[in-house]
Design an enzyme around this catalytic site. Sequence first.
Site, PDB file in Angstrom:
ATOM      1  N   HIS A  67       0.832  -1.204   0.000  1.00 52.55           N
ATOM      2  CA  HIS A  67       0.000   0.000   0.000  1.00 52.55           C
ATOM      3  C   HIS A  67       0.869   1.258   0.000  1.00 52.55           C
ATOM      4  CE1 HIS A  67      -3.649   2.259   0.494  1.00 52.55           C
ATOM      5  NE2 HIS A  67      -3.315   2.730   1.684  1.00 52.55           N
ATOM      6  N   TYR A  69       0.314   5.484   0.431  1.00 53.54           N
ATOM      7  CA  TYR A  69      -0.690   6.493   0.789  1.00 53.54           C
ATOM      8  C   TYR A  69      -0.047   7.876   0.907  1.00 53.54           C
ATOM      9  CZ  TYR A  69      -4.141   9.262   3.155  1.00 53.54           C
ATOM     10  OH  TYR A  69      -5.033  10.266   3.450  1.00 53.54           O
ATOM     11  N   VAL A  70      -0.676   8.848   0.281  1.00 49.89           N
ATOM     12  CA  VAL A  70      -0.265  10.253   0.381  1.00 49.89           C
ATOM     13  C   VAL A  70      -1.513  11.064   0.714  1.00 49.89           C
ATOM     14  CG1 VAL A  70       0.570  12.239  -0.964  1.00 49.89           C
ATOM     15  CG2 VAL A  70       1.670  10.004  -1.235  1.00 49.89           C
ATOM     16  N   LEU A  79       5.274  12.641  -4.501  1.00 48.19           N
ATOM     17  CA  LEU A  79       5.651  12.130  -3.178  1.00 48.19           C
ATOM     18  C   LEU A  79       5.609  10.600  -3.132  1.00 48.19           C
ATOM     19  CD1 LEU A  79       6.590  12.854  -0.419  1.00 48.19           C
ATOM     20  CD2 LEU A  79       4.244  13.436   0.220  1.00 48.19           C
ATOM     21  N   CYS A 102       0.629  -3.096  -4.522  1.00 43.47           N
ATOM     22  CA  CYS A 102      -0.025  -1.786  -4.617  1.00 43.47           C
ATOM     23  C   CYS A 102      -0.175  -1.388  -6.088  1.00 43.47           C
ATOM     24  CB  CYS A 102       0.815  -0.748  -3.877  1.00 43.47           C
ATOM     25  SG  CYS A 102       0.328   0.943  -4.211  1.00 43.47           S
ATOM     26  N   THR A 108       1.666   2.542 -12.207  1.00 39.97           N
ATOM     27  CA  THR A 108       2.205   3.876 -12.490  1.00 39.97           C
ATOM     28  C   THR A 108       3.713   3.950 -12.253  1.00 39.97           C
ATOM     29  OG1 THR A 108       0.110   4.964 -12.022  1.00 39.97           O
ATOM     30  CG2 THR A 108       2.072   6.322 -11.853  1.00 39.97           C
ATOM     31  N   ARG A 112       6.942   3.850 -15.170  1.00 36.81           N
ATOM     32  CA  ARG A 112       7.716   5.091 -15.298  1.00 36.81           C
ATOM     33  C   ARG A 112       9.170   4.927 -14.851  1.00 36.81           C
ATOM     34  NH1 ARG A 112       3.242   9.585 -13.165  1.00 36.81           N
ATOM     35  NH2 ARG A 112       1.742   9.155 -14.832  1.00 36.81           N
TER      36      ARG A 112
HETATM   37  N1  COA Z   1      -3.070   3.395  -9.149  1.00 37.71           N
HETATM   38  C1  COA Z   1      -2.238   3.748 -10.147  1.00 37.71           C
HETATM   39  N2  COA Z   1      -1.856   5.029 -10.376  1.00 37.71           N
HETATM   40  C2  COA Z   1      -2.371   5.992  -9.575  1.00 37.71           C
HETATM   41  C3  COA Z   1      -3.249   5.678  -8.521  1.00 37.71           C
HETATM   42  C4  COA Z   1      -3.612   4.320  -8.324  1.00 37.71           C
HETATM   43  N3  COA Z   1      -4.437   3.929  -7.341  1.00 37.71           N
HETATM   44  N4  COA Z   1      -3.589   6.825  -7.898  1.00 37.71           N
HETATM   45  C5  COA Z   1      -2.960   7.818  -8.546  1.00 37.71           C
HETATM   46  N5  COA Z   1      -2.226   7.335  -9.550  1.00 37.71           N
HETATM   47  C6  COA Z   1      -1.401   8.088 -10.495  1.00 37.71           C
HETATM   48  C7  COA Z   1      -2.068   9.384 -10.880  1.00 37.71           C
HETATM   49  O1  COA Z   1      -2.953   9.156 -11.961  1.00 37.71           O
HETATM   50  C8  COA Z   1      -0.913  10.288 -11.253  1.00 37.71           C
HETATM   51  O2  COA Z   1      -0.672  10.181 -12.627  1.00 37.71           O
HETATM   52  P1  COA Z   1      -0.245  11.509 -13.481  1.00 37.71           P
HETATM   53  O3  COA Z   1       1.150  11.846 -13.008  1.00 37.71           O
HETATM   54  O4  COA Z   1      -0.267  11.026 -14.909  1.00 37.71           O
HETATM   55  O5  COA Z   1      -1.232  12.569 -13.154  1.00 37.71           O
HETATM   56  C9  COA Z   1       0.279   9.712 -10.509  1.00 37.71           C
HETATM   57  O6  COA Z   1      -0.197   8.493  -9.864  1.00 37.71           O
HETATM   58  C10 COA Z   1       0.811  10.664  -9.455  1.00 37.71           C
HETATM   59  O7  COA Z   1       2.077  10.193  -9.019  1.00 37.71           O
HETATM   60  P2  COA Z   1       2.691  10.738  -7.663  1.00 37.71           P
HETATM   61  O8  COA Z   1       2.611  12.211  -7.610  1.00 37.71           O
HETATM   62  O9  COA Z   1       4.024  10.091  -7.494  1.00 37.71           O
HETATM   63  O10 COA Z   1       1.677  10.091  -6.611  1.00 37.71           O
HETATM   64  P3  COA Z   1       0.996  10.822  -5.345  1.00 37.71           P
HETATM   65  O11 COA Z   1       2.043  11.392  -4.456  1.00 37.71           O
HETATM   66  O12 COA Z   1      -0.078  11.727  -5.835  1.00 37.71           O
HETATM   67  O13 COA Z   1       0.337   9.561  -4.594  1.00 37.71           O
HETATM   68  C11 COA Z   1      -1.205   7.746  -4.340  1.00 37.71           C
HETATM   69  C12 COA Z   1      -0.347   8.572  -5.328  1.00 37.71           C
HETATM   70  C13 COA Z   1      -1.840   6.593  -5.102  1.00 37.71           C
HETATM   71  C14 COA Z   1      -0.288   7.169  -3.237  1.00 37.71           C
HETATM   72  C15 COA Z   1      -2.272   8.686  -3.694  1.00 37.71           C
HETATM   73  O14 COA Z   1      -3.148   9.130  -4.712  1.00 37.71           O
HETATM   74  C16 COA Z   1      -3.097   7.991  -2.607  1.00 37.71           C
HETATM   75  O15 COA Z   1      -2.676   7.953  -1.442  1.00 37.71           O
HETATM   76  N6  COA Z   1      -4.285   7.454  -2.956  1.00 37.71           N
HETATM   77  C17 COA Z   1      -5.138   6.754  -1.977  1.00 37.71           C
HETATM   78  C18 COA Z   1      -4.539   5.390  -1.618  1.00 37.71           C
HETATM   79  C19 COA Z   1      -4.360   4.526  -2.854  1.00 37.71           C
HETATM   80  O16 COA Z   1      -5.249   4.388  -3.682  1.00 37.71           O
HETATM   81  N7  COA Z   1      -3.138   3.912  -2.945  1.00 37.71           N
HETATM   82  C20 COA Z   1      -2.788   3.093  -4.118  1.00 37.71           C
HETATM   83  C21 COA Z   1      -3.238   1.670  -3.975  1.00 37.71           C
HETATM   84  S1  COA Z   1      -2.283   0.823  -2.737  1.00 37.71           S
END
Ligand code: COA
Length: 129
Positions: A67, A69-70, A79, A102, A108, A112
């Site tokens: 997992h 989480y941000v 982040l 996750c 993602t 990348r």
């Molecule tokens: N699965 C895949 N990719 C995801 C995603 C997910 N669940 N949630 C967001 N992204 C992508 C976004 O589309 C974004 O893409 P873009 O750059 O083309 O706009 C990219 O992640 C952003 O990257 P980054 O800035 O490094 O991530 P973040 O710091 O915004 O954090 C999460 C991303 C997923 C950790 C945050 O949105 C979060 O805490 N979400 C709730 C918990 C969750 O769903 N965790 C993932 C499953 S374990």
Amino acid sequence: MAERADGDSSTVIVWNKERERFETEDKEAFLQYHLRDVGLVAAAADSSDNPEQEKRKGAAVVMDMVHTYVPRSKRGMGLAALLCDAAFAHAHCHSMLVIPTCTYISDTYLPRNPAWNSLVYNGEPKSSM
Ligand code: COA
């Protein structure tokens, strides 16, 4: 501990060994993992096309990254990628393979950062050795 490599040294990622997390200093953003014993990777497994898998033949423990989480207010700024950078560097340094449970990591982060694909555990069968 790992710092941003992009010049913004204000964000520090800390390894919290007890909680099996990489997290920001305020603990609000984190990458949760669990160490999983997958047994010895079979010596006969064909991993010759993957030097990292080859090097880790026999590794018994993998990092299951379950997992990330941000907090909503900090999303979209890289982040989560920074947390992953620290976690993958840690796995590499400790000769561990990774299970990207996750979806952020599998869908993602890894596309990348394809250099880390070599660390992904491919589920080779266990050895009885
Ligand atoms: N699965 C895949 N990719 C995801 C995603 C997910 N669940 N949630 C967001 N992204 C992508 C976004 O589309 C974004 O893409 P873009 O750059 O083309 O706009 C990219 O992640 C952003 O990257 P980054 O800035 O490094 O991530 P973040 O710091 O915004 O954090 C999460 C991303 C997923 C950790 C945050 O949105 C979060 O805490 N979400 C709730 C918990 C969750 O769903 N965790 C993932 C499953 S374990």
